[in-house]
Scaffold this motif. Structure first.
Motif, short mmCIF file in Angstrom:
data_model
loop_
_atom_site.label_atom_id
_atom_site.label_comp_id
_atom_site.label_asym_id
_atom_site.label_seq_id
_atom_site.Cartn_x
_atom_site.Cartn_y
_atom_site.Cartn_z
N MET A 9 -36.78 -15.71 2.45
CA MET A 9 -35.71 -15.92 1.48
C MET A 9 -35.24 -14.62 0.86
N HIS A 10 -36.07 -13.56 0.95
CA HIS A 10 -35.72 -12.26 0.39
C HIS A 10 -35.04 -11.35 1.42
N MET A 11 -34.80 -11.87 2.61
CA MET A 11 -34.23 -11.04 3.67
C MET A 11 -32.70 -11.06 3.63
N LYS A 12 -32.16 -10.83 2.45
CA LYS A 12 -30.71 -10.77 2.31
C LYS A 12 -30.34 -10.05 1.02
N GLY A 13 -29.12 -9.56 0.96
CA GLY A 13 -28.60 -8.93 -0.25
C GLY A 13 -29.41 -7.75 -0.74
N LYS A 14 -29.55 -7.67 -2.05
CA LYS A 14 -30.23 -6.55 -2.69
C LYS A 14 -31.68 -6.43 -2.24
N LYS A 15 -32.35 -7.55 -2.08
CA LYS A 15 -33.77 -7.52 -1.72
C LYS A 15 -33.97 -7.01 -0.29
N LEU A 16 -33.03 -7.31 0.59
CA LEU A 16 -33.10 -6.77 1.94
C LEU A 16 -32.88 -5.26 1.92
N ARG A 17 -31.96 -4.81 1.08
CA ARG A 17 -31.73 -3.36 0.96
C ARG A 17 -32.99 -2.67 0.42
N GLN A 18 -33.67 -3.31 -0.52
CA GLN A 18 -34.91 -2.75 -1.05
C GLN A 18 -35.96 -2.64 0.05
N LEU A 19 -36.07 -3.68 0.86
CA LEU A 19 -37.04 -3.65 1.96
C LEU A 19 -36.72 -2.53 2.94
N ASN A 20 -35.45 -2.37 3.28
CA ASN A 20 -35.06 -1.31 4.21
C ASN A 20 -35.38 0.07 3.64
N PHE A 21 -35.23 0.23 2.32
CA PHE A 21 -35.61 1.49 1.69
C PHE A 21 -37.10 1.75 1.85
N VAL A 22 -37.91 0.71 1.64
CA VAL A 22 -39.36 0.84 1.80
C VAL A 22 -39.71 1.27 3.21
N ARG A 23 -39.10 0.64 4.19
CA ARG A 23 -39.40 0.95 5.59
C ARG A 23 -39.04 2.39 5.93
N LYS A 24 -37.89 2.84 5.43
CA LYS A 24 -37.47 4.23 5.69
C LYS A 24 -38.41 5.22 5.00
N ALA A 25 -38.82 4.90 3.79
CA ALA A 25 -39.73 5.78 3.05
C ALA A 25 -41.07 5.88 3.76
N PHE A 26 -41.59 4.78 4.26
CA PHE A 26 -42.84 4.80 5.01
C PHE A 26 -42.70 5.63 6.28
N TYR A 27 -41.58 5.47 6.95
CA TYR A 27 -41.33 6.21 8.18
C TYR A 27 -41.31 7.72 7.91
N ARG A 28 -40.59 8.12 6.84
CA ARG A 28 -40.53 9.55 6.50
C ARG A 28 -41.89 10.10 6.11
N ALA A 29 -42.73 9.27 5.51
CA ALA A 29 -44.05 9.71 5.08
C ALA A 29 -45.09 9.64 6.20
N GLY A 30 -44.67 9.16 7.36
CA GLY A 30 -45.59 9.08 8.49
C GLY A 30 -46.59 7.93 8.37
N ILE A 31 -46.23 6.91 7.61
CA ILE A 31 -47.12 5.76 7.41
C ILE A 31 -46.76 4.67 8.43
N LYS A 32 -47.74 4.29 9.22
CA LYS A 32 -47.54 3.20 10.18
C LYS A 32 -47.63 1.87 9.45
N TYR A 33 -46.72 0.96 9.81
CA TYR A 33 -46.71 -0.33 9.14
C TYR A 33 -46.27 -1.43 10.10
N ILE A 34 -46.59 -2.65 9.72
CA ILE A 34 -46.13 -3.83 10.43
C ILE A 34 -45.48 -4.76 9.40
N LEU A 35 -44.32 -5.29 9.71
CA LEU A 35 -43.61 -6.20 8.81
C LEU A 35 -43.95 -7.64 9.18
N HIS A 36 -44.33 -8.42 8.17
CA HIS A 36 -44.64 -9.84 8.36
C HIS A 36 -43.70 -10.65 7.47
N ILE A 37 -42.95 -11.56 8.05
CA ILE A 37 -42.01 -12.39 7.31
C ILE A 37 -42.60 -13.79 7.17
#
Length: 290
Positions: A9-37
């Motif tokens: 339910m959070h995969m839209k609008g502002k909350k989706l943009r927040q999630l995308n920011f998190v993913r990009k920040a982790f990528y830049r920091a070299g942190i491996k992650y897996i997304l679970h919806i």
């Protein structure tokens, strides 16, 4: 490995943009992650139970609010090898306030990238249920039932529901056991807080600290309709201890026994007729704090 848990339910609008920011920040920091919806109620618990039972070291990142944290905490199988972090994108975000987790996504992500987890407390029930922020029975349950009606996703729904509950809810009898006492009470609410607030900002548990080994117990006895307005003003000002009918103490454990059928809330999730016997669990859950 970092695992991001987010409700679909959070995969839209502002909350989706927040999630995308998190993913990009982790990528830049070299942190491996897996997304679970998560797709349904209880799904986060199922996911985390599987992730934390394999002996690997993980950081479980809750992208949500108190409800997401609640499900994740109840899914933990191995506390030693796993830590919990929070990106607050929920409606109320009450535990985030108590843990001083910023609502700005960049600042919350920085805590995870640059920080080290510390031990915090949580509420452990005799039944096995866990709660990270607060548990209660009485008018707080009535407030939640009213707030959950309809599709209002705004934080103000809790305040509106509280006003309606104060006008309509009737006190009831229960037994309270805490700090060596056993008391028969006739009241509006019996609650335990690890965090400071509930309902999107109602500071019911003044002085609560998430890592002191104690819970804040609050019991509100019967309040006449004539006195309700004054009590409400003090409650919204974060001064429940100024209300004559309120008992507010620290305790390591407590039990409330309701005579008849009842519902409790734990981090905003509702449970029917489970034993309300709980204690502060310390030195077990690792959490990323500022």
């Amino acid at each position: 490995m970092h695992h991001l848990i987010i409700n679909e339910m959070h995969m839209k609008g502002k909350k989706l943009r927040q999630l995308n920011f998190v993913r990009k920040a982790f990528y830049r920091a070299g942190i491996k992650y897996i997304l679970h919806i998560t797709r349904h109620k209880g799904h986060a618990r199922e996911i985390v139970k599987e992730l934390t039972s394999d002996g690997e070291q993980n950081v479980i990142v809750a992208c949500g609010g108190d409800g997401t944290l609640h499900e994740i905490l109840n899914g933990f199988e191995n506390f030693e090898n796993n830590a919990l972090a929070l990106i607050p994108v929920g409606t109320g975000n009450d535990f985030a306030a108590s843990a001083n987790i910023p609502l700005k996504t960049k600042k919350a992500v920085d805590i995870i990238i640059n920080g080290t987890p510390e031990y915090i407390d949580f509420i452990q029930f005799s039944s096995g249920l866990r709660s990270i922020n607060a548990v209660g029975m009485g008018i707080d349950v009535d407030v939640l039932k009213r707030a959950y009606r309809g599709n209002n996703a705004k934080k103000s729904k809790y305040l509106q529901a509280l006003v309606a509950s104060l006008a309509a809810f009737k006190s009831y009898n229960f037994t309270a056991k805490y700090n060596g006492r056993e008391e028969e009470r006739f009241g509006l609410i019996a609650a335990l807080g690890n965090g400071r607030q509930i309902g999107g900002g109602i500071k019911l548990f003044n002085g609560a600290a998430i890592s002191d080994g104690y819970l804040n117990l609050v019991i509100a006895d019967y309040i006449s309709k004539f006195s309700t307005i004054g009590a409400f003003i003090k409650l919204m000002a974060g001064k429940p201890e100024k209300i004559r009918q309120v008992t507010s103490v620290k305790t390591r454990a407590a039990e409330f026994i309701c005579h008849g059928n009842y519902t409790i809330q734990a981090d905003g999730e509702l449970y029917e007729n489970i034993p309300f016997k709980a204690h502060a669990e310390s030195g077990k859950l690792k959490f990323y704090l500022p």
